[in-house]
Every structure is written in C-alpha cells, then in structure tokens.
Scaffold this active site. Structure first.
Site, PDB file in Angstrom:
ATOM      1  NE  ARG A 246      -3.345   2.513   2.803  1.00 12.04           N
ATOM      2  CZ  ARG A 246      -3.230   3.360   3.697  1.00 12.04           C
ATOM      3  NH1 ARG A 246      -2.444   3.100   4.814  1.00 12.04           N
ATOM      4  NH2 ARG A 246      -3.814   4.371   3.664  1.00 12.04           N
TER       5      ARG A 246
ATOM      6  CG  HIS B 152      -1.047   8.871   3.756  1.00 13.35           C
ATOM      7  ND1 HIS B 152      -1.236   7.454   4.025  1.00 13.35           N
ATOM      8  CD2 HIS B 152      -0.562   9.412   4.541  1.00 13.35           C
ATOM      9  CE1 HIS B 152      -0.933   7.216   4.990  1.00 13.35           C
ATOM     10  NE2 HIS B 152      -0.631   8.633   5.779  1.00 13.35           N
TER      11      HIS B 152
ATOM     12  CD  GLU C 176      -4.644   7.765   9.799  1.00 10.31           C
ATOM     13  OE1 GLU C 176      -4.238   8.605  10.450  1.00 10.31           O
ATOM     14  OE2 GLU C 176      -4.271   6.499  10.237  1.00 10.31           O
TER      15      GLU C 176
ATOM     16  CG  ASN D 146      -5.002   3.072   8.913  1.00 13.07           C
ATOM     17  OD1 ASN D 146      -5.073   2.133   8.181  1.00 13.07           O
ATOM     18  ND2 ASN D 146      -4.518   4.421   8.286  1.00 13.07           N
TER      19      ASN D 146
ATOM     20  CE1 TYR E 275       0.030   2.978  13.658  1.00 15.45           C
ATOM     21  CE2 TYR E 275      -2.117   3.897  12.723  1.00 15.45           C
ATOM     22  CZ  TYR E 275      -0.670   3.622  12.727  1.00 15.45           C
ATOM     23  OH  TYR E 275      -0.007   3.144  11.291  1.00 15.45           O
TER      24      TYR E 275
ATOM     25  CD  GLU F   1      -1.523   3.988   8.159  1.00 14.12           C
ATOM     26  OE1 GLU F   1      -1.046   4.322   9.193  1.00 14.12           O
ATOM     27  OE2 GLU F   1      -1.708   4.476   7.121  1.00 14.12           O
TER      28      GLU F   1
END
Ligand code: FCB
Length: 500
Positions: free
Chosen positions: A102, A146, A191, A319, A321, A395
C-alpha cells in the site's frame, strides 16, 4: 513486463473465511485463503525528490519548512529517497514475501498546479513503481490522498472550500486513467479525521490552521471528494475495488458515570461515527451535529451530498493503533492527549474539554497505550454496525526506539510482539465472523513521521538516514515467516527474544 500481468487475489466469502480461520493442528493460527499480507507507506513520508521532474510543493512541504512545526526542522525533502530507490525497495519487499504493498500518490507530482494538466513525468514514476510491483508478484494498493494537498489548492481555500472536492475528483480521474489498467485496489483518502481535525482545528498537521468551523467543513469536503473520486475511479477501472481508509479507535469511559459515558459518546462520535455514518449509512450522526451546534449549522452540506458520499464501497480500510479512554471535562494539564506532539489547540471541535486518561498500560514510543483487544472490539463493532462492507487493516504497527546492535542487526522484539498481538486480535475477529480480508503493517520503512520528523521509527525495515541503507529488523524477518506460514503461532512464544 507487460501491463496485462496482474496479481488477482479473490476475496473469499465470509463463511469460508470463518472456517478457514480455525486453528490448524500444527500450532499455527492460520488466516483464510486469499488473506492479503502487506505493508504500507505514504508518498510524503518516503519519496523525497521533492522538486524532481516537475513536482511542486504540497502543504507538507510548506508546513515542514516553517520553523517550529516539525521536530528538529525535519522535512520530507529527501526522506528515504524512495523515488530513486524504488526498484531496490520493491526487491526488498519481494525478499520479505510481501503479497501486497500500500502506497500513496503525491498529487503535486502528478498534477503540479492541483488543477489542470497532468504531469507525465510524475505519472511515469507511479507506472514504473506499479510495473515493478506486478513483476514481483506484489499486488499494488494505491491510495490517492495521504494528506499532501498541493499548496496552490490550500492557497485557494484548502479542504474547507467546496471546490477542493471537485479538484480531488479531477485528480482521481487523472491517476485512475493512467493506472487503471494496472491497479485493482484503490483507496481514495487516508484518515480524513487527521486531514480535517489535525490540519484545520488543532493545527498539529499541515496546513496548521486552528479554525474548528473550517475543520468541520474540511471533513465534509474530504468526504464529498471521496464520493466523487469513487465514481471517477470506477469509470476508469470497471470492476476495480474502491475503498476509503479511516483511523478508528476502540473506546472506553474512565468510569461508569453518566458524564464519563457522555465524554465517550462525543469522542467516539467525532473520531469514528462522523466518518463511518456518512460513508456507510448516508447520514451524519445526529448527536454529533448537536455537539457541534455552537460551531457550525452544517449549512455547507448541500442536497445530494450525502448520496454522493455514501456511494457503495468495495472495502473499508481500518487503521488501528490504540484506544481512547476518556472522562468528562474539564481537561486538566497533563491528561489531554496531544495527538502528534506539538499542538496545544484541540482537534475535537465542540468537545475540546474532554479528558484523555491513561491506564498505565505499556506504551509505544508515540506514548500510545498498547491495546490489541481493542482491535478485535473495533472490528466487531464495525461489522456489527455496518455489516455489508469487507474490511482490511490498512495500517497497524508501532514506533519503538530501535537500537542497531554491534553486529548491525536490530532485534525489535517489542515491535514483533505488538504486531503478533494485533494479528491475534485480527484472527479472533475473523473467528467471530468479521469479513477481514487482509493486513498491512505500518510501515515498510522507517520514515518521516509527520510532526515528529525522523525521530519516531515505525519500519519493519530500518533506514540509516545518513547513507539510506536499509536493514530489515527482526520483526521483518518474523513477518516474512508469518506470511510464509499464512498464520501466527498458536500460543504466545515462551521467550520472544530467542525466537526472532
Ligand atoms: C497514521 C498515518 C501514517 C503514520 C501512522 C503512524 O495515522 O496514516 O501516515 O503516521 O499513523
């Protein structure tokens, strides 16, 4: 190679996914057939070559070039020099056994004015990159945006201006027109929460504005641009897979009090539902509209916008985290999370006083608490609330203070443990019926970590910024084995340090 070569990984049906994910007898938690194993990067974070072949500045060039915005005054001017080293980098990906990669396209490289004619030299770079990937049997996953808006478009008003959505659709048409024959997997935005709220409300990210009302408009125009771009890509790549990547967080209230639970509702609303609902349900969440009433009347939303925004998706990129643990206002010094490190305005319009609470869990070098079960929870929640859409983890990963050992190796057992725990969380979710189709580690390479510059390393591969040498870390070697076995060990390894 010819452009007709293509790696086609067919998504499996949800039931097959469940069955295939059951533990196998040889001690490996296997993933479903067709599960995509990849790693991710982004243009501004790795390419460098900021002025090469007609590229013009993006908002991140301007921002990082402004004193005080990025730690150490670091910029993406050279970054990991991937623009010149992409062949070696693809060869490295192939050695690691990656099945998918990606990456994002720099808008300023392919359409330097942000409008009008394309720059053939810029497009050629991505054609060469994609051909190189295909020649190595690696499926290209292309993200159109991005975070690196061409500076001329910011000068014309940026994402708070409606026209930017139209410009984005035009750009999406250019890129998909040039690469639609080679690229099957397309992501419009990465995002949009960060682009809107870190970019225009807290100012921690480019373009560094602090105007909450502008941030809410930016969010809408990003989503509108997404919807328009879906159509543009589909027109150029019929049968292509087109999706959007959101940064979703697990959540928890610090206590069971009504006030703390309301804080959670607010933050979950802005972080997750404010993007998921328009895209997947065709409406903004009513409670968030109420929370934002003091900031905007949503007059910027026009008839038909939400129908455009909710164009059916082929997949949702998640994504993940960490988890937000929150408590009622007022914020107290020291307990509010400063998202990327150097801002002091809030990225939470209308809810800026909410307190972000630490639970004392182990943290990464970003100071983000490690919470793998939160990933299972997030996947179950997305699948429960928005059942139709297939999901990919686009991600997941961690920054740690990597040390190069005397023998030149990097034994990053903490990163390996982080990824292993999160892959376990993915496996748990699949077993509970979530149609999760792939996983992309963030990141392939150490790179420019936005307002942290080069001070935070997320790579599976270490980059020596003095000579641009690449050294696969222990986590990269371990990930290669995971891909090879198509799964992770049944039980946590007894002595992780001995196994890497
Ligand atoms: C995500 C970004 C990515 C990287 C990781 C650590 O929010 O998409 O570029 O910065 O965080």
């Amino acid at each position: 190679m010819t452009t007709s070569q293509r790696v086609d990984v067919q998504p499996a049906a949800a039931d097959d996914l469940r069955a295939a994910a059951l533990p196998s007898p040889n001690g490996v938690r296997r993933f479903p057939e067709g599960f995509a194993w990849g790693a991710a990067t982004a243009a501004y974070q790795i390419e460098g070559a900021a002025a090469a072949d007609g590229r013009t500045p993006s908002i991140w060039d301007t921002f990082s070039g402004t004193p005080g915005r990025v730690v150490g005054g670091h910029t993406g001017h050279i970054a990991t020099d991937h623009y010149h080293r992409y062949r070696d980098d693809v060869a490295l990906m192939a050695r690691l056994g990656l099945r998918a990669y990606r990456f994002s396209v720099s808008w300023s490289r392919v359409q330097p004015a942000g409008a009008g004619p394309a720059n053939p030299a810029g497009l050629d770079f991505y054609k060469r990159l994609v051909d190189e990937l295909l020649a190595h049997g690696i499926e290209p996953w292309l993200t159109l945006y991005h975070w690196d808006l061409p500076q001329p478009l910011e000068d014309a008003g940026g994402w708070p201006a409606r026209d930017t959505a139209g410009r984005f659709a035009e750009y999406a048409g250019i890129v998909s027109g040039a690469l639609g024959d080679r690229v099957r997997y397309w992501t419009t935005l990465n995002e949009p929460w960060c682009s809107a709220f870190l970019g225009y409300s807290s100012g921690e990210h480019a373009p560094g504005r602090r105007d909450p009302a502008a941030a809410v408009r930016a969010a809408h125009h990003l989503l509108l641009g997404h919807g328009l771009a879906v159509d543009a890509v589909r027109a150029n790549r019929p049968g292509g897979e087109v999706g959007l990547t959101l940064n979703l967080y697990a959540g928890a209230a610090a206590s069971d009090s009504a006030e703390d639970r309301d804080a959670l509702r607010r933050i979950d609303g802005l972080q997750n539902r404010f993007f998921l609902d328009p895209v997947l349900l065709g409406r903004y969440p009513a409670d968030v509209i109420t929370d934002l009433a003091g900031i905007t009347d949503f007059g910027h939303v026009r008839d038909g916008d939400l129908a455009t925004i909710s164009a059916p998706l082929s997949m949702l990129g998640v994504n993940y985290y960490s988890r937000h643990v929150v408590a009622a206002p007022p914020a107290r010094p020291g307990d509010a999370i400063d998202w990327r490190g150097n801002g002091n305005a809030s990225p939470w319009p209308g809810s800026g006083g909410v307190r972000f609470v630490r639970r004392g869990l182990p943290v990464t070098a970003m100071d983000w608490e490690i919470d793998a079960p939160g990933l299972t929870e997030t996947l179950l929640r997305v699948h429960g609330d928005y059942p139709e859409v297939p999901i990919y983890i686009t991600e997941n990963g961690a920054a740690f203070d990597d040390q190069v050992g005397p023998d030149g190796s990097i034994n990053d057992i903490d990163r390996r443990a982080y990824i292993e725990a999160h892959l376990g969380a993915c496996h748990d979710a699949i077993q509970q019926g979530v149609p999760l189709r792939g996983y992309f580690a963030w990141s392939l390479l150490d790179n420019f970590e936005w307002s942290w510059g080069y001070t935070r390393r997320f790579g599976l591969v270490y980059v020596d910024y003095v000579n641009q040498m690449r050294i696969p870390k222990a986590s990269a070697h371990w990930y290669a084995e995971v891909i090879d076995k198509h799964g992770i060990a049944e039980l946590p390894p007894p002595g992780a340090a001995n196994l890497s």
